[in-house]
Design a protein around this motif. Structure first.
Motif, mmCIF file in Angstrom:
data_model
loop_
_atom_site.group_PDB
_atom_site.id
_atom_site.type_symbol
_atom_site.label_atom_id
_atom_site.label_comp_id
_atom_site.label_asym_id
_atom_site.label_seq_id
_atom_site.Cartn_x
_atom_site.Cartn_y
_atom_site.Cartn_z
ATOM 1 N N GLU A 109 0.811 -1.090 -0.092
ATOM 2 C CA GLU A 109 0.171 -0.078 0.107
ATOM 3 C C GLU A 109 0.664 1.170 -0.039
ATOM 4 O O GLU A 109 1.652 1.685 0.868
ATOM 5 N N PHE A 110 0.752 2.037 -1.021
ATOM 6 C CA PHE A 110 1.419 3.424 -1.215
ATOM 7 C C PHE A 110 1.157 4.439 -0.301
ATOM 8 O O PHE A 110 -0.093 4.410 0.335
ATOM 9 N N ALA A 111 2.026 4.936 0.550
ATOM 10 C CA ALA A 111 1.841 6.050 1.342
ATOM 11 C C ALA A 111 2.193 7.585 1.107
ATOM 12 O O ALA A 111 1.181 8.375 1.124
ATOM 13 N N PHE A 134 12.160 11.230 -6.883
ATOM 14 C CA PHE A 134 11.393 10.931 -5.719
ATOM 15 C C PHE A 134 11.438 9.564 -5.297
ATOM 16 O O PHE A 134 11.441 8.665 -6.323
ATOM 17 N N LEU A 135 11.386 9.182 -3.988
ATOM 18 C CA LEU A 135 11.192 7.881 -3.470
ATOM 19 C C LEU A 135 9.649 7.597 -3.294
ATOM 20 O O LEU A 135 9.115 8.347 -2.659
ATOM 21 N N LYS A 136 9.174 6.694 -3.798
ATOM 22 C CA LYS A 136 7.941 6.093 -3.053
ATOM 23 C C LYS A 136 7.898 5.514 -1.754
ATOM 24 O O LYS A 136 8.933 4.652 -1.311
ATOM 25 N N LEU A 137 7.078 5.789 -0.897
ATOM 26 C CA LEU A 137 7.024 5.502 0.630
ATOM 27 C C LEU A 137 5.954 4.444 0.679
ATOM 28 O O LEU A 137 4.845 5.024 0.099
ATOM 29 N N PHE A 138 5.768 3.487 1.424
ATOM 30 C CA PHE A 138 4.765 2.559 1.691
ATOM 31 C C PHE A 138 4.376 2.483 3.043
ATOM 32 O O PHE A 138 5.133 2.537 4.074
ATOM 33 N N MET A 139 3.263 1.977 3.473
ATOM 34 C CA MET A 139 2.628 1.991 4.798
ATOM 35 C C MET A 139 3.290 0.525 5.482
ATOM 36 O O MET A 139 3.324 -0.432 4.693
#
Length: 157
Positions: free
Chosen positions: A53-55, A81-86
């Motif tokens: 799940e993307f945050a 940019f970096l993707k952060l996740f839950m």
């Protein structure tokens, strides 16, 4: 092994009625503190980590893992940019049940109420995919469930 030597009720009725269990299905157990779980679980954490799940996004900094760069945004904005996740963690629920002789007193019996409360808490924990451990205590530990024989001891503060 006999969990408790308390007087059993004369009528065999379930600890939790079906309509009460239906009401318990709507509840969840929350933790006030951010506790680090040992295993991945169903509970969302306030921390960011690896999950499906993307945050959010954050700026790239030197040394970050290149696998989490969003290349589509780089193509549009010419910035990394970096993707952060839950992060998802497990929550352990430890229920201590007093089975001493002092509980087998009074009308209505205190032991029956304590068993119902323990069953309700355990049910809420299990419905929400939490780990539930039950420990019956008298003068010492009478019986316990689960692979974790004892709750982890807190060190430090």
């Amino acid at each position: 092994m006999n969990l408790c030597k308390l007087q059993q009720p004369k009528t065999k009725s379930p600890l939790l009625s079906p309509d009460f269990m239906a009401r318990l299905d709507q509840l969840d157990i929350l933790s006030r503190k951010l506790l680090a779980g040992k295993l991945k679980g169903e509970r969302r954490s306030k921390r960011r980590g690896q999950s499906v799940e993307f945050a959010d996004y954050r700026d790239y900094s030197v040394g970050d893992d290149l696998r989490f760069i969003d290349w589509n945004i780089y193509a549009r904005l010419d910035r990394l940019f970096l993707k952060l996740f839950m992060e998802e963690e497990d929550l352990s629920l430890y229920i201590l049940l007093d089975v001493s002789k002092s509980c087998d007193y009074g009308t209505p019996n205190k032991a029956q109420y304590m068993k119902q409360v323990a069953a309700a808490l355990g049910y809420v924990g299990l419905v929400n995919y939490n780990r539930v451990y039950l420990c019956a205590v008298s003068d010492g530990v009478v019986a316990e469930t689960g692979r974790a024989a004892r709750p982890p001891t807190r060190r430090g503060r």
